[in-house]
Design a protein around this motif. Structure first.
Motif, PDB file in Angstrom:
ATOM      1  N   GLY A 660       0.817  -1.208   0.000  1.00 43.92           N
ATOM      2  CA  GLY A 660       0.000   0.000   0.000  1.00 43.92           C
ATOM      3  C   GLY A 660       0.848   1.255   0.000  1.00 43.92           C
ATOM      4  N   GLY A 661       1.933   1.236   0.787  1.00 45.69           N
ATOM      5  CA  GLY A 661       2.826   2.381   0.828  1.00 45.69           C
ATOM      6  C   GLY A 661       3.526   2.601  -0.500  1.00 45.69           C
ATOM      7  N   ALA A 662       3.928   1.508  -1.153  1.00 45.36           N
ATOM      8  CA  ALA A 662       4.584   1.627  -2.459  1.00 45.36           C
ATOM      9  C   ALA A 662       3.649   2.256  -3.479  1.00 45.36           C
ATOM     10  CB  ALA A 662       5.061   0.256  -2.939  1.00 45.36           C
ATOM     11  N   GLY A 663       2.388   1.815  -3.490  1.00 47.83           N
ATOM     12  CA  GLY A 663       1.410   2.370  -4.421  1.00 47.83           C
ATOM     13  C   GLY A 663       1.111   3.831  -4.132  1.00 47.83           C
ATOM     14  N   LEU A 664       1.026   4.181  -2.838  1.00 42.81           N
ATOM     15  CA  LEU A 664       0.740   5.566  -2.454  1.00 42.81           C
ATOM     16  C   LEU A 664       1.914   6.473  -2.824  1.00 42.81           C
ATOM     17  CD1 LEU A 664      -1.334   7.407  -1.030  1.00 42.81           C
ATOM     18  CD2 LEU A 664      -0.083   6.980   1.107  1.00 42.81           C
ATOM     19  N   PHE A 665       3.127   5.996  -2.603  1.00 42.18           N
ATOM     20  CA  PHE A 665       4.296   6.809  -2.949  1.00 42.18           C
ATOM     21  C   PHE A 665       4.361   7.059  -4.452  1.00 42.18           C
ATOM     22  CE2 PHE A 665       8.753   6.953  -4.402  1.00 42.18           C
ATOM     23  CZ  PHE A 665       9.117   8.166  -3.840  1.00 42.18           C
ATOM     24  N   HIS A 666       4.230   6.006  -5.248  1.00 41.16           N
ATOM     25  CA  HIS A 666       4.325   6.167  -6.699  1.00 41.16           C
ATOM     26  C   HIS A 666       3.243   7.098  -7.229  1.00 41.16           C
ATOM     27  CE1 HIS A 666       7.128   2.743  -6.641  1.00 41.16           C
ATOM     28  NE2 HIS A 666       7.420   3.039  -7.894  1.00 41.16           N
ATOM     29  N   GLY A 667       2.007   6.879  -6.802  1.00 36.87           N
ATOM     30  CA  GLY A 667       0.904   7.693  -7.304  1.00 36.87           C
ATOM     31  C   GLY A 667       1.026   9.150  -6.904  1.00 36.87           C
ATOM     32  N   THR A 668       1.389   9.385  -5.654  1.00 34.56           N
ATOM     33  CA  THR A 668       1.478  10.765  -5.159  1.00 34.56           C
ATOM     34  C   THR A 668       2.681  11.487  -5.744  1.00 34.56           C
ATOM     35  OG1 THR A 668       0.442  10.044  -3.092  1.00 34.56           O
ATOM     36  CG2 THR A 668       1.532  12.182  -3.081  1.00 34.56           C
ATOM     37  N   PHE A 669       3.814  10.818  -5.812  1.00 32.99           N
ATOM     38  CA  PHE A 669       4.999  11.449  -6.391  1.00 32.99           C
ATOM     39  C   PHE A 669       4.743  11.826  -7.851  1.00 32.99           C
ATOM     40  CE2 PHE A 669       9.793  10.882  -7.452  1.00 32.99           C
ATOM     41  CZ  PHE A 669       9.988  12.257  -7.358  1.00 32.99           C
ATOM     42  N   ALA A 670       4.126  10.918  -8.621  1.00 36.39           N
ATOM     43  CA  ALA A 670       3.830  11.211 -10.020  1.00 36.39           C
ATOM     44  C   ALA A 670       2.884  12.399 -10.138  1.00 36.39           C
ATOM     45  CB  ALA A 670       3.238   9.977 -10.698  1.00 36.39           C
ATOM     46  N   ALA A 671       1.835  12.416  -9.323  1.00 35.67           N
ATOM     47  CA  ALA A 671       0.873  13.521  -9.374  1.00 35.67           C
ATOM     48  C   ALA A 671       1.543  14.840  -8.988  1.00 35.67           C
ATOM     49  CB  ALA A 671      -0.305  13.228  -8.447  1.00 35.67           C
ATOM     50  N   ALA A 672       2.421  14.789  -8.002  1.00 34.21           N
ATOM     51  CA  ALA A 672       3.133  15.990  -7.575  1.00 34.21           C
ATOM     52  C   ALA A 672       4.013  16.521  -8.703  1.00 34.21           C
ATOM     53  CB  ALA A 672       3.976  15.685  -6.340  1.00 34.21           C
ATOM     54  N   CYS A 673       4.681  15.624  -9.415  1.00 35.38           N
ATOM     55  CA  CYS A 673       5.550  16.045 -10.517  1.00 35.38           C
ATOM     56  C   CYS A 673       4.739  16.682 -11.643  1.00 35.38           C
ATOM     57  CB  CYS A 673       6.349  14.850 -11.042  1.00 35.38           C
ATOM     58  SG  CYS A 673       7.671  14.300  -9.930  1.00 35.38           S
ATOM     59  N   VAL A 674       3.583  16.114 -11.931  1.00 31.28           N
ATOM     60  CA  VAL A 674       2.732  16.689 -12.974  1.00 31.28           C
ATOM     61  C   VAL A 674       2.273  18.088 -12.564  1.00 31.28           C
ATOM     62  CG1 VAL A 674       0.548  16.453 -14.212  1.00 31.28           C
ATOM     63  CG2 VAL A 674       2.005  14.446 -13.854  1.00 31.28           C
ATOM     64  N   ASP A 675       1.872  18.240 -11.313  1.00 30.27           N
ATOM     65  CA  ASP A 675       1.466  19.559 -10.801  1.00 30.27           C
ATOM     66  C   ASP A 675       2.623  20.556 -10.918  1.00 30.27           C
ATOM     67  OD1 ASP A 675       0.133  21.623  -9.489  1.00 30.27           O
ATOM     68  OD2 ASP A 675       0.569  20.835  -7.492  1.00 30.27           O
ATOM     69  N   TRP A 676       3.790  20.108 -10.559  1.00 32.52           N
ATOM     70  CA  TRP A 676       5.011  20.924 -10.597  1.00 32.52           C
ATOM     71  C   TRP A 676       5.293  21.415 -12.018  1.00 32.52           C
ATOM     72  CZ3 TRP A 676      10.429  18.424  -9.483  1.00 32.52           C
ATOM     73  CH2 TRP A 676      11.336  19.392  -9.053  1.00 32.52           C
ATOM     74  N   VAL A 677       5.217  20.483 -12.961  1.00 33.60           N
ATOM     75  CA  VAL A 677       5.478  20.819 -14.354  1.00 33.60           C
ATOM     76  C   VAL A 677       4.393  21.742 -14.907  1.00 33.60           C
ATOM     77  CG1 VAL A 677       5.601  19.853 -16.681  1.00 33.60           C
ATOM     78  CG2 VAL A 677       6.838  18.738 -14.820  1.00 33.60           C
ATOM     79  N   MET A 678       3.136  21.460 -14.576  1.00 31.12           N
ATOM     80  CA  MET A 678       2.035  22.296 -15.065  1.00 31.12           C
ATOM     81  C   MET A 678       2.198  23.746 -14.614  1.00 31.12           C
ATOM     82  SD  MET A 678      -1.225  19.772 -14.454  1.00 31.12           S
ATOM     83  CE  MET A 678      -2.345  21.172 -14.451  1.00 31.12           C
ATOM     84  N   ARG A 679       2.543  23.943 -13.361  1.00 30.58           N
ATOM     85  CA  ARG A 679       2.729  25.307 -12.854  1.00 30.58           C
ATOM     86  C   ARG A 679       3.851  26.017 -13.611  1.00 30.58           C
ATOM     87  NH1 ARG A 679       1.942  25.427  -6.281  1.00 30.58           N
ATOM     88  NH2 ARG A 679       0.469  23.684  -6.087  1.00 30.58           N
ATOM     89  N   SER A 680       4.941  25.291 -13.861  1.00 34.22           N
ATOM     90  CA  SER A 680       6.060  25.896 -14.575  1.00 34.22           C
ATOM     91  C   SER A 680       5.703  26.185 -16.028  1.00 34.22           C
ATOM     92  CB  SER A 680       7.282  24.977 -14.509  1.00 34.22           C
ATOM     93  OG  SER A 680       7.726  24.822 -13.172  1.00 34.22           O
ATOM     94  N   ALA A 681       4.895  25.321 -16.640  1.00 30.43           N
ATOM     95  CA  ALA A 681       4.471  25.560 -18.015  1.00 30.43           C
ATOM     96  C   ALA A 681       3.635  26.833 -18.105  1.00 30.43           C
ATOM     97  CB  ALA A 681       3.681  24.359 -18.527  1.00 30.43           C
TER      98      ALA A 681
END
Length: 752
Positions: A660-681
């Protein structure tokens, strides 16, 4: 030139560039010209292949030329000029032309279907001959000393053709016409041991070494746990996964799940190792703790003969099919062995049987490794079967040598509008590794006939590749590590204009001399600006923290104000009791590395506390993911700095299990990166996003970030021709250096 303008008395000079030497292109042209009743000749030359034709059907010849080329040929460009008719009556195959080289040697290719049929045909003179080949298959790059690709420039010059082989070699109608590696039992190379001895050893649970196309390989029965453990013990390879080989594509479903693209990769002429979802039916020691297994099909005739003999023995009567471990014979992490005497001496303590042969290998080449990620193929390791095929660049550039990094080393040489990335060399942490690195540079420059005007290298001053560049006496251009990762993707896609680059990596020296690894960059031309990074995290013990994930987990706990939990959580680690005091001190090493976050989470979830091979913690963390989840408000972004502190606080809760922790880390980290990139775009107005760095070998992370970027209206560019890891660094370095030279030249002309 329009075909309609060609008259009966016109003679055409046709120059064809691309992968057109050593692939049966000249006999193909001969047959085509004969079909259309044309006179003239075809010859290998420094630019590729030169053809002259005259006759009434020359227009049909030109139209057909690119359509029916041999399977290994690749035509990049056809240049046609009219010349004076010579009124010749025959078409011939001429001698190779001299001059400045602009062609290249193609990669080695797996045994073709026609040779395979002959291999098992009792009426054929190549019956059961382990070195059968033709112009459609066999060794190329690994046996060639220089261009043009003629027999006397390869190791095959040591084997004088018998009468039968000479006849085939000289017959334009034969697929062995000027196939430089051809041989037969009468005149060709020989194995030191028979197939029956090899098969008896494998079936008996022994470890054997064989000389493959690009170097020695270690083999054993992949269904025999004792044999696999014995190989691990002897090779001192505690946990790192082994690849396995199957006899045919029909057997793949027995051990793994594969989609259409993965099956196509397995059957391609390159025959790479393909990472597939495992069905967990092999010896557990094959890939401990992992969900995927590396699978490959037979590459050389010897492999086919081994499987044919295995199926013929009582050891494998029917189901299940034989599966063998196939791993590189590189003791103690050194480069792949290719020399017979060295193999006999250095593999004595590893292999029960060492099988040599007398065809030399000039250029070592490990098996390539690929995976299907986000619906497309992605290299993990680019070597045999692909190197040194060039990567087309968006423009012609000066000749540059780029020397890559320290791990997963490759080098790149540019020539005109092409970049030639070497095969995977390996890590440069041994004298032998450095020697192979230097030899690869010399060989690649020689066969390309290139004299570099500048050497591009990493910013890290202590890398062997950097020291090589500095000692060369040539002009140097230093390229920041993560900028090179981004530039490699930009170069292979031929992207012009600015691009954001999300580089998630393990380690690289930053432009401020800091320890970078989770970076958001803005790239334009040869320039790069850091516009964001992951929140810095302490690295207790410095570099040791990259090998001992429990240290990074301790840094997370300390960051969360829960340093008192370090000692009880990691009681098995002798230094756990004093790590808090170390973390309390100021001025210690810090990092923005994404790779270290994966390590920390793996240790926090009790998966890996100490790594026996690079990336073990991250790979095993990925293997546990069954489905991903996103923790709302699991991250913050402030001033371009992405922090996952809220996510880490959730991951150490008692109700989170490892999966469960592995799935939560992967999903949240990916979503955070997308948010990060979107703001910079939105801030920069740049919508193209490069995704690169070693962490993007993680299929889940790459897939979710790629999909997230697409859903946000961004255009993600991902690595396809070179790996996202450090194996792609040299291409990026070369592209940046070439752009810098071009910009400096333009500036000088402007001042003039």
């Amino acid at each position: 030139m329009s075909a309609a303008t060609i008259c009966d008395r016109t003679r055409l000079r046709v120059r064809v560039s691309g992968a057109v030497q050593g692939v049966g292109f000249r006999p193909y042209v001969y047959g085509l010209a004969t079909r259309y009743g044309l006179a003239g000749f075809v010859a290998n030359g420094p630019e590729g292949v030169t053809i002259e034709v005259e006759g009434g059907r020359a227009s049909e010849f030109l139209a057909t030329l690119p359509l029916e080329a041999p399977p290994l040929a690749r035509i990049d460009h056809i240049c046609v000029q009219e010349t004076a008719a010579l009124a010749t009556e025959k078409f011939s195959i001429g001698a190779s032309e001299g001059g400045k080289l602009s062609t290249h040697i193609i990669a080695d290719a797996a045994t073709c279907g026609q040779c395979l049929s002959e291999l098992f045909d009792p009426e054929n003179r190549h019956y059961l001959y382990p070195f059968i080949s033709c112009s459609h298959c066999g060794p190329r790059y690994t046996i060639a000393g220089r261009l043009p690709y003629d027999r006397h420039n390869t190791v095959m010059k040591a084997f004088r053709l018998c009468a039968a082989c000479t006849a085939e070699y000289a017959d334009p109608a034969s697929r062995r016409f000027h196939a430089e590696a051809i041989a037969c039992p009468e005149c060709g190379p020989r194995l030191s041991h028979g197939i029956n001895a090899i098969v008896a050893a494998i079936a008996g649970g022994q470890v054997i070494a064989i000389k493959g196309l690009g170097g020695y390989q270690l083999l054993c029965d992949a269904r025999n746990q004792d044999a696999v453990q014995r190989l691990r013990s002897r090779k001192q390879r505690r946990q790192k996964p082994f690849a396995v080989m199957l006899g045919s594509i029909e057997c793949v479903n027995e051990i793994a799940e594969a989609n259409a693209l993965e099956l196509a990769l397995l059957e391609s002429a390159a025959r790479p190792i393909v990472l597939l979802t495992s069905r967990k039916c092999l010896a557990p020691a094959i890939a401990p703790g992992l969900s995927r297994v590396g699978v490959m099909l037979p590459v050389a005739p010897l492999h086919h003969l081994i499987f044919h003999a295995l199926r013929s023995t009582g050891a494998w009567i029917a189901e299940p099919s034989p599966v063998i471990v196939v791993t590189s014979a590189n003791p103690c992490g050194e480069p792949l062995l290719i020399d017979n005497a060295q193999a006999l001496r250095r593999l004595e303590a590893i292999a029960d049987l060492v099988v040599t042969h007398d065809r030399d290998i000039l250029t070592r080449a490990d098996d390539s490794v690929v995976a299907v990620v986000a619906g497309r193929s992605q290299f993990i390791r680019r070597a045999r079967g692909y190197a040194p095929e060039p990567i087309q660049l968006a423009q012609s550039v000066p000749p540059v040598l780029a020397v890559g990094g320290a791990l997963k080393s490759t080098v790149t040489i540019t020539r005109d509008n092409q970049a030639f990335v070497s095969q995977h060399i390996g890590d440069l942490n041994t004298p032998e590794g450095i020697r192979v690195f230097e030899g690869t540079i010399q060989h690649l420059a020689s066969i390309l006939d290139v004299e570099p005007v500048v050497i591009a290298h990493d910013l890290h001053p202590d890398m062997a590749s950097t020291r090589f560049a500095q000692a060369s006496g040539r002009a140097l251009i230093a390229v920041q590590h993560h900028h090179a990762h981004a530039a490699a993707v930009i170069a292979e896609h031929g992207h012009a204009g600015p691009a954001l680059a999300l580089v998630l990596d393990g380690h690289g020296v930053g432009s401020d001399a800091g320890n970078w690894g989770g970076e958001l960059l803005l790239c334009e031309g040869a320039m790069c600006r850091r516009i964001g990074h992951l929140a810095p995290l302490q690295m207790p013990g410095g570099d040791r923290a990259s090998r001992e994930p429990w240290r990074m987990a301790s840094a997370i706990l300390h960051w969360l104000g829960r340093g008192n939990e370090i000692a009880p959580r990691f009681a098995a680690q002798r230094q756990a009791r004093c790590i808090s005091a170390l973390l309390d001190q100021s001025g210690g090493a810090t990092t923005t590395s994404a790779g270290r976050l994966f390590d920390a989470v793996a240790a926090l979830l009790g998966i890996v506390s100490w790594q026996s091979y690079e990336g073990e913690a991250a790979i095993k963390l990925e293997a546990l993911v069954r489905r991903t989840a996103i923790l709302e408000a699991g991250w913050t972004i402030d001033g371009g700095v992405l922090s996952l502190r809220p996510l880490f606080a959730r991951l150490i809760a008692d109700d989170i299990d490892a999966a469960g922790g592995a799935g939560l880390f992967h999903g949240t980290f990916a979503a955070a990166c997308v948010d990060w990139v979107m703001r910079s775009a939105r801030t920069t107005g740049v919508n193209t996003v490069v995704l690169s760095g070693g962490c993007f070998q993680n299929a889940i992370l790459m897939d979710e970030i790629w999909r997230g970027c697409c859903a946000a209206g961004l255009t993600p560019l991902v690595p396809q021709r070179v790996p996202p890891n450090d194996g792609g660094l040299s291409l990026g370095q070369a592209w940046i250096a070439a752009l810098q030279i071009a910009e400096q030249s333009s500036a000088s002309e402007g001042r003039g």
